[in-house]
Design a protein around this motif. Structure first.
Motif, mmCIF file in Angstrom:
data_model
loop_
_atom_site.group_PDB
_atom_site.id
_atom_site.type_symbol
_atom_site.label_atom_id
_atom_site.label_comp_id
_atom_site.label_asym_id
_atom_site.label_seq_id
_atom_site.Cartn_x
_atom_site.Cartn_y
_atom_site.Cartn_z
ATOM 1 N N ALA A 89 0.918 -0.985 0.078
ATOM 2 C CA ALA A 89 -0.065 0.001 -0.057
ATOM 3 C C ALA A 89 0.718 1.198 0.021
ATOM 4 O O ALA A 89 0.299 2.200 -0.747
ATOM 5 N N ALA A 90 1.896 1.284 0.943
ATOM 6 C CA ALA A 90 2.834 2.312 0.842
ATOM 7 C C ALA A 90 3.602 2.717 -0.587
ATOM 8 O O ALA A 90 3.503 3.739 -0.924
ATOM 9 N N SER A 91 3.992 1.633 -1.405
ATOM 10 C CA SER A 91 4.558 1.596 -2.600
ATOM 11 C C SER A 91 3.860 2.419 -3.543
ATOM 12 O O SER A 91 4.004 2.812 -4.457
ATOM 13 N N ILE A 92 2.141 1.947 -3.650
ATOM 14 C CA ILE A 92 1.381 2.348 -4.504
ATOM 15 C C ILE A 92 0.934 3.528 -4.368
ATOM 16 O O ILE A 92 0.428 4.119 -5.160
ATOM 17 N N SER A 93 0.869 4.189 -3.136
ATOM 18 C CA SER A 93 0.730 5.672 -3.080
ATOM 19 C C SER A 93 1.803 6.687 -3.521
ATOM 20 O O SER A 93 1.354 7.805 -3.393
ATOM 21 N N LEU A 94 3.116 6.046 -3.818
ATOM 22 C CA LEU A 94 3.859 7.039 -4.732
ATOM 23 C C LEU A 94 3.155 7.744 -5.739
ATOM 24 O O LEU A 94 2.484 6.912 -6.586
ATOM 25 N N PRO A 95 3.678 8.947 -6.233
ATOM 26 C CA PRO A 95 3.105 9.444 -7.325
ATOM 27 C C PRO A 95 3.651 8.601 -8.482
ATOM 28 O O PRO A 95 4.430 7.935 -8.515
ATOM 29 N N SER A 96 2.822 8.581 -9.763
ATOM 30 C CA SER A 96 2.857 8.016 -10.868
ATOM 31 C C SER A 96 4.111 8.344 -11.431
ATOM 32 O O SER A 96 4.704 9.752 -11.438
ATOM 33 N N ALA A 97 4.871 7.581 -11.509
ATOM 34 C CA ALA A 97 6.293 7.763 -12.481
ATOM 35 C C ALA A 97 6.147 8.306 -13.985
ATOM 36 O O ALA A 97 4.915 8.121 -14.623
ATOM 37 N N VAL A 98 7.042 8.953 -14.687
ATOM 38 C CA VAL A 98 6.971 9.483 -15.920
ATOM 39 C C VAL A 98 7.145 8.666 -16.774
ATOM 40 O O VAL A 98 7.237 7.554 -16.436
ATOM 41 N N ASN A 99 6.943 8.977 -18.222
ATOM 42 C CA ASN A 99 7.515 8.002 -19.418
ATOM 43 C C ASN A 99 6.676 6.893 -19.089
ATOM 44 O O ASN A 99 7.250 5.708 -19.449
ATOM 45 N N GLY A 100 5.269 7.133 -19.395
ATOM 46 C CA GLY A 100 4.706 5.940 -19.498
ATOM 47 C C GLY A 100 4.320 4.829 -18.697
ATOM 48 O O GLY A 100 3.906 4.087 -19.010
ATOM 49 N N SER A 101 4.843 5.019 -17.330
ATOM 50 C CA SER A 101 4.477 4.083 -16.508
ATOM 51 C C SER A 101 3.398 4.611 -15.288
ATOM 52 O O SER A 101 3.510 5.664 -15.132
ATOM 53 N N GLN A 102 2.929 3.545 -15.056
ATOM 54 C CA GLN A 102 1.860 4.128 -14.102
ATOM 55 C C GLN A 102 1.718 2.938 -12.753
ATOM 56 O O GLN A 102 1.565 1.641 -13.470
#
Lengths: 250, 435
Positions: free
Chosen positions: B27-40
């Motif tokens: 849960a902690a890792s998924i609440s990180l903001p979306s990374a750039v460059n087509g990854s989410q």
């Protein structure tokens, strides 16, 4: 004086206007846009959904119309779902939806296009660039609308399962852009009004509106569409609109 | 990919703590903001409670809370022509150690080319058109502990070539690393009277789980008509069961468990769907060949939707499906051998996407009925609530002591296939937070 020739004239003229409006959009090939859809209830409470839209122009002279793909980024529980539509000139559209939780593509029955699109005031049938053949036409009058000389044309859906008895469409005389549509329900009372604004010209030929506001007169609810980042001739191909590819729409 | 825990109740707390830690990390890792460059990243956390009307036949608890963490990482290149997807799931169940588990639903790479795609890794694939019974759907193993409907699937390692041409879509699958079906543990509910010994399965195939499996499916549509033909050759996803126990002298002494036995099977399937105005007519049929011989099964029916019922925004859908299994009375427990499902689907078409499916399953040759309700509604932007209930009517509860259960199972009553579920009426409420 008989009114029959007058009616025939009005129909002829209505069809001419619709055909011209359609022609003005010929050759866009394909486009992509981002869409923010804001639903507002009577009390002004709003919810916004984010989608991406891709359209592929149908081949000239074919019975097939445009193909379109809508991909949901929100609401969160619908993220990853996608709606694929093949429109046809003379028969009901084909539609499929991809449900990511079940990894399943489901075909949607053609009769149900009159239903609300994801809880909004837009029906499925309000969405796609309508093919000329989907309506019967009647020119009503000339009228100035927001400072523009407009034609007012009535169009009657051919599809007996359409949610509408008729629609009144305001198009400007110079560019044939739609500015307003009044939607009359099956009982012929005014149901909704669509107001279109913020047109911009792309590639020197194609007008696209950034804002579409649909007001439902019977419920007091409204839905606003805001399109951004229009792109044309982006290299989309038939295969990008295949049912197989729908599972991977991003 | 799946880690079983001994359901030793003294270990339960430790195990739960471990799972919870993994879940919180996820849960902690998924609440990180979306990374750039087509990854989410996207994720959901579900808190569910199943409330049973009665205690279980073996004294299981009435309330079964659990937590579910599910994530998805996606990275795409070249406008999505190359992509990587990773979706893990973790379930922490307070009562049932077998239901607490981790799985990777998707860990796959997809290459899209002109008219074909190559997909490799762990994937989840759905085949079929029906709503109530998924006969042809055989690529993935059922994650049976998740829900009674068997619609949750375990990720399957595979290579899949998909050819998309004017004559249809042709998929070839090469698979291995067979996944054992998950089964509810002794402290869980909605299970048979005997606990499945998931740690000691038997395999007909000498290569066991590493057997190479193959499948092919062709799908095409002609206007309003869809058709798909498929064939699968490998380890059958549904096991049969043997009484487990040990031989003492000349006597077999059952230990109260059953051993899952996975056979090598060939299954050919057909799916058809015809759309006509508001109707969708559907059929699935299979011919299944295994060590017990050949049998066939079919499911067919229709879905009819009335849009804008009585000039409202309401949609009313009717789902009517009939299932027939050629094994008839000898079909394993839980297989609908001649069952009719009639359900209504209500969609309010409101902002919250409120909907409900309400129906009944009727066994046409006995008095057994199952009533079911599935409903859901969005709660604001990030939450959704799901409600599910099942009520079992008309069967006789099975006896509770091992000796009588064994006696009952040695001469099963085909008119009492749902006997084991008679005390299992439940209500499930799940709150899901989406990230």
């Amino acid at each position: 004086m008989s009114s029959a020739p007058l009616l025939a004239d009005a129909q002829q003229r209505g069809l001419q206007i619709a055909t011209e409006a359609d022609k003005r959009n010929d050759g866009f090939v394909d486009n992509r846009a981002n869409l923010a859809m804001t639903l507002r209830n009577k009390k002004g409470k709003s919810n916004t959904r984010l989608l991406r839209v891709r359209t592929l122009e149908g081949l000239k002279g074919s019975a097939n119309g445009d193909k379109s793909l809508m991909i949901f980024d929100s609401p969160r529980d619908q993220k990853g779902s996608a709606l694929l539509t093949y429109s046809y000139k003379t028969k009901p559209d084909d539609q499929w939806i991809y449900l990511p939780a079940a990894k399943r593509v489901k075909r949607i029955a053609s009769r149900n296009k009159s239903g609300p699109f994801v809880g909004s005031e837009f029906a499925y049938e309000d969405f796609n660039f309508p093919e000329v053949e989907k309506y019967g036409y009647k020119y009503l009058r000339d009228e100035e609308y927001l400072g523009r000389d407009c034609y007012v044309v009535e169009r009657d859906p051919v599809d007996k399962y359409s949610g509408y008895r008729r629609q009144h469409v305001w198009l400007d005389k110079t560019e044939y852009r739609i500015w307003k549509i009044d939607f009359y329900d099956r009982k012929n009372s005014l149901l909704k009004t669509l107001k279109v604004s913020d047109y911009e010209l792309y590639l020197g030929a194609f007008w696209r509106a950034s804002t579409q506001l649909m007001n439902n007169h019977q419920t007091g609810k409204s839905t606003e569409l805001r399109f951004t980042d229009f792109e044309f001739k982006t290299g989309l191909k038939e295969i990008d609109f295949s049912v197989n590819r729908l599972k991977r729409a991003r | 990919m799946k880690y079983h825990d001994n359901n030793n109740s003294t270990d339960k707390r430790k195990v739960l703590n471990r799972y919870l830690k993994i879940g919180l990390l996820l849960a902690a890792s998924i609440s990180l903001p979306s990374a750039v460059n087509g990854s989410q990243w996207s994720a959901e956390v579900g808190y569910e409670s199943r409330i049973y009307q009665h205690s279980g036949p073996q004294g299981q608890a009435k309330i079964h809370p659990s937590l579910r963490f599910e994530g998805e990482y996606y990275k795409g290149w070249k406008d999505g022509l190359e992509s990587f997807t990773f979706s893990p799931i973790l379930v922490v169940d307070v009562q049932d150690g077998e239901r607490s588990h981790f799985d990777i639903r998707e860990f796959s790479w997809v290459h899209v080319d002109d008219g074909w795609e190559l997909r490799g890794g762990i994937r989840t694939v759905f085949w079929g058109v029906m709503e109530t019974r998924h006969l042809v759907d055989i690529i993935n193993q059922t994650d049976q502990v998740m829900n009674l409907d068997g619609e949750d699937k375990l990720g399957q390692p595979m290579i899949n070539l998909s050819i998309d041409q004017s004559w249809g879509t042709l998929d070839f699958y090469l698979m291995s690393f067979f996944r054992d079906r998950t089964f509810i543990g002794p402290d869980g509910r909605l299970r048979g009277p005997l606990v499945v010994d998931v740690d000691n399965p038997k395999f007909e195939s000498s290569n066991k789980r590493s057997r190479i499996e193959g499948a092919v499916r062709w799908h095409q549509y002609f206007g309003d008509f869809d058709i798909a033909l498929s064939h699968f050759s490998g380890i059958g996803r549904a096991p049969t069961f043997e009484l487990a126990g040990s031989v003492v002298g000349v006597t077999f002494v059952p230990n109260g468990l059953v051993t899952p036995v996975y056979a090598v099977v060939d299954q050919t399937g057909i799916e058809m769907q015809y759309m006509y105005e508001g109707w969708a007519f559907k059929l699935e049929a299979i011919s299944h060949y295994g060590h017990a011989g050949r049998y066939s099964a079919t499911a067919f029916g229709f879905e009819f939707t009335q849009s804008g019922l009585y000039d409202t925004r309401l949609d009313l859908g009717w789902v009517v499906e009939y299932s027939y299994d050629g094994r008839d009375e000898s079909a394993p427990v839980g297989v609908p051998e001649h069952d009719l499902t009639v359900a209504t689907r209500w969609a309010l078409n409101d902002v919250d996407a409120s909907e409900a499916l309400l129906g009944v399953v009727v066994d046409s040759q006995s008095d057994e009925l199952v009533f079911f309700l599935e409903a859901s509604k969005r709660l604001g932007e990030y939450w959704k609530v799901y409600i599910e209930s099942r009520i079992f009517v008309g069967g006789k509860p099975l006896p509770h002591d091992l000796v009588s259960v064994l006696a009952e199972l040695s001469s099963p009553d085909s008119q009492n296939k749902l006997g084991y579920l008679q005390d299992e009426d439940f209500l499930r409420i799940e709150f899901v937070r989406y990230f």
